[in-house]
Design an enzyme around this catalytic site. Structure first.
Site, PDB file in Angstrom:
ATOM      1  N   LYS A 110       0.816  -1.213   0.000  1.00 42.99           N
ATOM      2  CA  LYS A 110       0.000   0.000   0.000  1.00 42.99           C
ATOM      3  C   LYS A 110       0.860   1.278   0.000  1.00 42.99           C
ATOM      4  O   LYS A 110       0.412   2.332  -0.435  1.00 42.99           O
ATOM      5  CB  LYS A 110      -0.922   0.041   1.228  1.00 42.99           C
ATOM      6  CG  LYS A 110      -1.765  -1.207   1.489  1.00 42.99           C
ATOM      7  CD  LYS A 110      -2.811  -1.419   0.438  1.00 42.99           C
ATOM      8  CE  LYS A 110      -3.960  -2.339   0.867  1.00 42.99           C
ATOM      9  NZ  LYS A 110      -3.597  -3.709   1.204  1.00 42.99           N
TER      10      LYS A 110
HETATM   11  C1  LIG Z   1      -4.325  -4.821   0.914  1.00 46.23           C
HETATM   12  C2  LIG Z   1      -3.573  -6.091   0.934  1.00 46.23           C
HETATM   13  C3  LIG Z   1      -3.904  -7.152   0.091  1.00 46.23           C
HETATM   14  C4  LIG Z   1      -5.103  -7.084  -0.827  1.00 46.23           C
HETATM   15  O1  LIG Z   1      -4.940  -6.121  -1.851  1.00 46.23           O
HETATM   16  P1  LIG Z   1      -6.211  -5.594  -2.655  1.00 46.23           P
HETATM   17  O2  LIG Z   1      -5.725  -4.462  -3.468  1.00 46.23           O
HETATM   18  O3  LIG Z   1      -7.214  -5.169  -1.625  1.00 46.23           O
HETATM   19  O4  LIG Z   1      -6.709  -6.740  -3.472  1.00 46.23           O
HETATM   20  C5  LIG Z   1      -3.107  -8.273   0.106  1.00 46.23           C
HETATM   21  N1  LIG Z   1      -2.050  -8.366   0.939  1.00 46.23           N
HETATM   22  C6  LIG Z   1      -1.705  -7.383   1.776  1.00 46.23           C
HETATM   23  C7  LIG Z   1      -0.548  -7.563   2.675  1.00 46.23           C
HETATM   24  C8  LIG Z   1      -2.451  -6.201   1.793  1.00 46.23           C
HETATM   25  O5  LIG Z   1      -2.100  -5.216   2.620  1.00 46.23           O
END
Ligand SMILES: *Cc1c(COP(=O)(O)O)cnc(C)c1O
Length: 452
Positions: A110
């Protein structure tokens, strides 16, 4: 380039307007009105640094922001990553690579979007002179990354809702131990989907959201999806040439934001093979890609909490494309889904997707096996990718978080105690949370009382 809503009842927005609004006023999600063709640029992009590549890419989507500003913002955003490659591509075997997306300040993918989004917000508050209130719901990693993108910035307050007891303890500490006075970590009862519903309701009250200059920071912001396109291009450029055209990107998936970005890059002309949507036992997307039926179940907690989602908010963007970019069809389907109805969709003629799921009991076993076989430590989200591997082409697994963020399950599986200096430092800091009811009334009243 203009940005239009998947639901068709919003005037076209510029990039900056779409970023500031987050969710479109008609409840839909923003998308570019046309996708640029990047295929002829790939060769010249091969020698760029990660930040330079991101700057080149974003100029295609926001020409109103000058090139030198893009260069400065991407440089600043990705300088905080602790790997010179920003997103290192590690070769595990001839057929399997891991794209490590966890070298940012909060150790999950993120950070790629939210470091940049924080700088975009900063630029906008400076230009408009208006105070910005940033609101989002998180299953753990979005909230901490958003907070780290915005904390301490003048003119911005950030409010993050998360389900009590359903985010990992270290994730909560990343949100609630910053000590920054513009950060509000708000635990609410229920699941991520409840927190997300409250946020959506608040944005549905346009009079309120406009009066307070509210921006959505969860995975629906178009800037996030675009920022995530960049590392697919980056990884593709790092692969041996013979592997590129068939490579399968394997993406641990929850809200469908990460994999949506890869698919968009493919639609822009990145000639890759396809995508595997890897879910945990919250398998709505696995079921959809195998049966065409989108039916919500109950959310069950798992070892991979950031994927504990049954209402994948970015899925609406994909729907828009498979429903012939017809907003009326999107509106109809979204109304039926909101009513809890199971919706069946015709399979697209050509699909770039397949899907896999992993039981909770299998996650620690996969972590243990990858450690034994390859001395590579996975976090529980990334572990969900290691099943049903393609045998006839190269796979690039997106490693979405550092194992150090989820030490309990990693230690149980491997006997190792993964850690990271930034997480170590958090353990001694005081926790500041603001628990509220999971209602839009309670959260609105809190925002009004605290907005700077
Ligand atoms: C947010 C997240 C996901 C999922 O990603 P999306 O974009 O919501 O599909 C998977 N793994 C981790 C560690 C995350 O923080």
């Amino acid at each position: 380039m203009q940005y239009v809503s998947t639901r068709g009842n919003t005037r076209p927005h510029t990039f900056s307007e779409a970023v500031e609004a987050g969710l479109a006023p008609d409840g839909g999600l923003f998308l570019p009105d046309s996708l640029p063709d990047i295929s002829s640029k790939l060769a010249s992009w091969a020698s760029l640094s990660y930040a330079e590549l991101a700057a080149e890419f974003f100029q295609l989507f926001a020409p109103e922001i000058p090139a030198d500003e893009w260069k400065a913002m991407t440089k600043e955003a990705y300088a905080k990553f602790d790997s010179p490659d920003v997103a290192p591509l590690r070769k595990i075997t001839d057929k399997t690579y891991v794209l490590e997306l966890f070298h940012g300040p909060t150790l999950a993918f993120k950070d790629f979007a939210l470091q940049l989004l924080g700088l975009l917000y900063k630029r906008q508050t400076k230009m408009s002179g208006k105070h910005l209130a940033v609101l989002g719901a998180t299953s753990g990693d979005t909230g901490s990354a958003a907070i780290h993108g915005c904390m301490g910035q003048d003119g911005i307050d950030i409010f993050i809702l998360y389900p009590i007891g359903r985010v990992a303890p270290l994730q909560e500490r990343q949100m609630a131990c910053t000590g920054a006075s513009n950060v509000y970590a708000i635990p609410v009862p229920g699941t991520f989907d409840d927190a997300q519903r409250v946020v959506k309701e608040i944005f549905g009250d346009t009079a309120f959201s406009q009066s307070i200059n509210l921006s959505a920071v969860n995975s629906i912001n178009i800037a996030r999806v675009l920022a995530q396109c960049v590392y697919y291009i980056w990884a593709w450029l790092k692969l041996p040439e013979g592997a590129r055209s068939t490579v399968e990107f394997v993406v641990p998936t929850g809200n469908f934001g990460n994999v949506m970005a890869g698919w968009l890059a493919q639609q822009m002309g990145l000639p890759c093979g396809g995508f595997r949507v890897a879910t945990n036992h919250n398998d709505i997307l696995y079921r959809f890609f195998n049966s065409g039926e989108y039916r919500q179940g109950d959310v069950m907690p798992s070892h991979a909490p950031s994927m504990d989602i049954q209402a994948a908010s970015n899925f609406e963007r994909y729907l828009y494309f498979i429903l012939d970019q017809d907003p009326a069809k999107v509106r109809e389907i979204m109304i039926r889904m909101k009513g809890g109805e199971a919706v069946s969709l015709p399979p697209p003629a050509v699909s770039s997707f397949r899907a896999s799921r992993m039981d909770d009991a299998t996650i620690p076993k996969v972590i243990a096996q990858m450690w034994n076989d390859w001395q590579y430590v996975l976090d529980p989200h990334t572990a969900c990718a290691f099943t049903d591997m393609a045998t006839d082409r190269v796979s690039v697994v997106l490693a979405t978080a550092s194992p150090a963020k989820f030490p309990e399950v990693v230690t149980q599986a491997t006997g190792l105690e993964p850690t990271h200096p930034t997480l170590q430092a958090l353990k001694s800091k005081p926790l500041h949370t603001y628990p509220l009811d999971a209602t839009s009334q309670a959260v609105k009243a809190f925002i009004v009382a605290h907005v700077g």
